[in-house]
Enzyme design. Structure first.
Site, PDB file in Angstrom:
ATOM      1  N   ALA A  14     -37.453  34.957  36.280  1.00  0.00           N
ATOM      2  CA  ALA A  14     -39.129  34.546  37.382  1.00  0.00           C
ATOM      3  C   ALA A  14     -39.888  35.764  36.833  1.00  0.00           C
ATOM      4  O   ALA A  14     -40.770  36.047  36.924  1.00  0.00           O
ATOM      5  CB  ALA A  14     -38.766  33.488  38.613  1.00  0.00           C
ATOM      6  N   TYR A  57     -37.890  30.056  52.637  1.00  0.00           N
ATOM      7  CA  TYR A  57     -38.608  29.161  51.621  1.00  0.00           C
ATOM      8  C   TYR A  57     -39.762  28.705  52.176  1.00  0.00           C
ATOM      9  O   TYR A  57     -40.777  28.663  51.734  1.00  0.00           O
ATOM     10  CB  TYR A  57     -37.629  28.399  50.501  1.00  0.00           C
ATOM     11  CG  TYR A  57     -37.206  28.571  49.913  1.00  0.00           C
ATOM     12  CD1 TYR A  57     -36.993  30.415  49.395  1.00  0.00           C
ATOM     13  CD2 TYR A  57     -35.813  27.770  49.179  1.00  0.00           C
ATOM     14  CE1 TYR A  57     -36.332  30.530  48.314  1.00  0.00           C
ATOM     15  CE2 TYR A  57     -35.371  28.517  48.003  1.00  0.00           C
ATOM     16  CZ  TYR A  57     -35.366  30.089  47.847  1.00  0.00           C
ATOM     17  OH  TYR A  57     -34.037  30.377  46.951  1.00  0.00           O
ATOM     18  N   LEU A  73     -35.852  27.538  41.258  1.00  0.00           N
ATOM     19  CA  LEU A  73     -35.129  27.595  40.761  1.00  0.00           C
ATOM     20  C   LEU A  73     -33.813  26.095  40.079  1.00  0.00           C
ATOM     21  O   LEU A  73     -34.267  26.194  39.049  1.00  0.00           O
ATOM     22  CB  LEU A  73     -35.022  25.783  42.753  1.00  0.00           C
ATOM     23  CG  LEU A  73     -35.733  27.354  43.527  1.00  0.00           C
ATOM     24  CD1 LEU A  73     -35.932  25.891  44.575  1.00  0.00           C
ATOM     25  CD2 LEU A  73     -35.280  28.018  44.340  1.00  0.00           C
ATOM     26  N   HIS A  78     -35.037  20.803  41.679  1.00  0.00           N
ATOM     27  CA  HIS A  78     -36.584  20.628  40.880  1.00  0.00           C
ATOM     28  C   HIS A  78     -37.313  19.913  41.901  1.00  0.00           C
ATOM     29  O   HIS A  78     -38.672  19.476  42.149  1.00  0.00           O
ATOM     30  CB  HIS A  78     -36.641  21.021  40.099  1.00  0.00           C
ATOM     31  CG  HIS A  78     -35.999  21.834  39.215  1.00  0.00           C
ATOM     32  ND1 HIS A  78     -36.106  22.288  37.597  1.00  0.00           N
ATOM     33  CD2 HIS A  78     -36.231  23.138  39.573  1.00  0.00           C
ATOM     34  CE1 HIS A  78     -35.476  23.181  37.534  1.00  0.00           C
ATOM     35  NE2 HIS A  78     -35.331  24.071  38.611  1.00  0.00           N
ATOM     36  N   LYS A  96     -38.640  23.628  33.661  1.00  0.00           N
ATOM     37  CA  LYS A  96     -37.970  22.650  32.912  1.00  0.00           C
ATOM     38  C   LYS A  96     -36.427  22.254  33.560  1.00  0.00           C
ATOM     39  O   LYS A  96     -36.282  23.979  32.889  1.00  0.00           O
ATOM     40  CB  LYS A  96     -38.339  22.523  31.627  1.00  0.00           C
ATOM     41  CG  LYS A  96     -38.425  23.459  31.261  1.00  0.00           C
ATOM     42  CD  LYS A  96     -36.853  24.582  30.377  1.00  0.00           C
ATOM     43  CE  LYS A  96     -36.878  24.738  30.590  1.00  0.00           C
ATOM     44  NZ  LYS A  96     -35.212  25.396  29.843  1.00  0.00           N
TER      45      LYS A  96
END
Length: 321
Positions: A14, A57, A73, A78, A96
């Protein structure tokens, strides 16, 4: 309107790829980061100093100023966090594989439809011009009838056993991590779906597959692929027809590992080469997602399409048993 994005998790991917893409994309603004470690936020603040940083979060999901969430994550988180973000009223782009089994898509699609929002897997290659051009050429008959598809994707992380890709409890393994790419590329370019798995040779270490040699029959062509976490870095896709061969160099990490090229060889014709030295499929992905969130366009790879790739992964694991 500009879509305000929050990143849920401060992974290195990320930090180095998707958050910069959100920062650079038209119609998008990298507005917030949720991380369990404020120290990790510093790497993001070097290019986005004004982002809001949340150490919880759920607090970021509750922020009414955030329109869309990107989730990088670990794989096993996910599905639950995608559903939580949708229930919080946010569009979701999740790394993914968005799920670890095909049946998980039932809950994902139901949550998306109930929320009336966009939710999609962050499968970036359909957003690259290299793949749009390959699809156009193959499906228009530029290589005659498509007979066989071959793909390879490999890297070597044998010395990094703490990596989550070596953790079966977190959805590790070569197939979930990189097998999605040759499988997705084959489906995307050919427009065909797998009918049966004819070979599933998997090698395991530490409870995860580190090498997979796969063969399958699609509707009117065959498919083979090798993916591995124990081989030197390499990637390629080849589409072999009755009158031509189309090869894609650096199809998955375009302009990171090498320049993205399309090479077309046909009988009695000079070699044709197309190159995209500056295309960034991560930026394109964010722009396409933001446009879909605005209602200006359909998202090109919805959950229903991503479900097909997971279904093939499930078929491979079943065949290997």
């Amino acid at each position: 309107m500009t879509i305000q994005w929050g990143v849920l998790g401060a992974s290195s991917f990320a930090r180095d790829n998707m958050a910069p893409a959100i920062h650079a994309a038209k119609g998008a603004n990298f507005a917030a980061l949720a991380t369990s470690s404020v120290e990790k936020a510093k790497g993001f603040q070097t290019y986005a100093p004004d982002i809001a940083v949340y150490t919880d979060y759920d607090a970021m999901l509750a922020d009414p100023k955030i329109d869309a969430i990107y989730i990088p994550l670990p794989n096993h988180l996910h599905v639950p966090w995608t559903i939580k973000a949708l229930e919080a009223g946010k569009h979701v782009l999740c790394e993914k594989p968005i799920a670890l089994k095909e049946s998980d898509f039932d809950d994902l699609i139901a949550a998306r439809d109930k929320a009336g929002l966009i939710a999609a897997e962050a499968f970036m290659i359909p957003h690259h011009a290299q793949f749009g051009r390959a699809r156009e050429l193959v499906q228009s008959g530029a290589i005659g009838d498509l007979v066989h598809i071959d793909g390879t994707f490999s890297y070597n992380n044998a010395g990094d056993l703490d990596n989550i890709r070596h953790d079966p409890a977190k959805g590790g393994g070569a197939l979930p991590d990189i097998g999605v790419y040759p499988i997705g590329a084959a489906r995307l370019v050919s427009g065909q779906e797998p009918q049966s798995i004819t070979l599933a040779n998997l090698r395991y270490e530490h409870g995860v597959d580190v090498f997979a040699q796969v063969a399958a029959d699609f509707e009117s062509c065959s498919f083979s692929a090798v993916v591995s976490m124990r081989m030197m870095n390499y990637q390629q896709m080849t589409f072999h027809g009755t009158t031509g061969v189309l090869r894609l160099t650096c199809p998955f990490n375009a302009n990171k590992a090498d320049v993205a090229e399309l090479i077309l060889d046909r009988k009695d014709a000079p070699r044709h080469v197309e190159r995209w030295p500056a295309e960034n499929h991560y930026v394109r992905q964010v722009e396409n997602f933001s446009a879909a969130a605005e209602g200006d366009a359909e998202y090109p790879v919805p959950l229903e399409w991503s479900r097909g790739t997971q279904q093939m992964l499930d078929m491979i694991y079943a065949a290997a048993k």
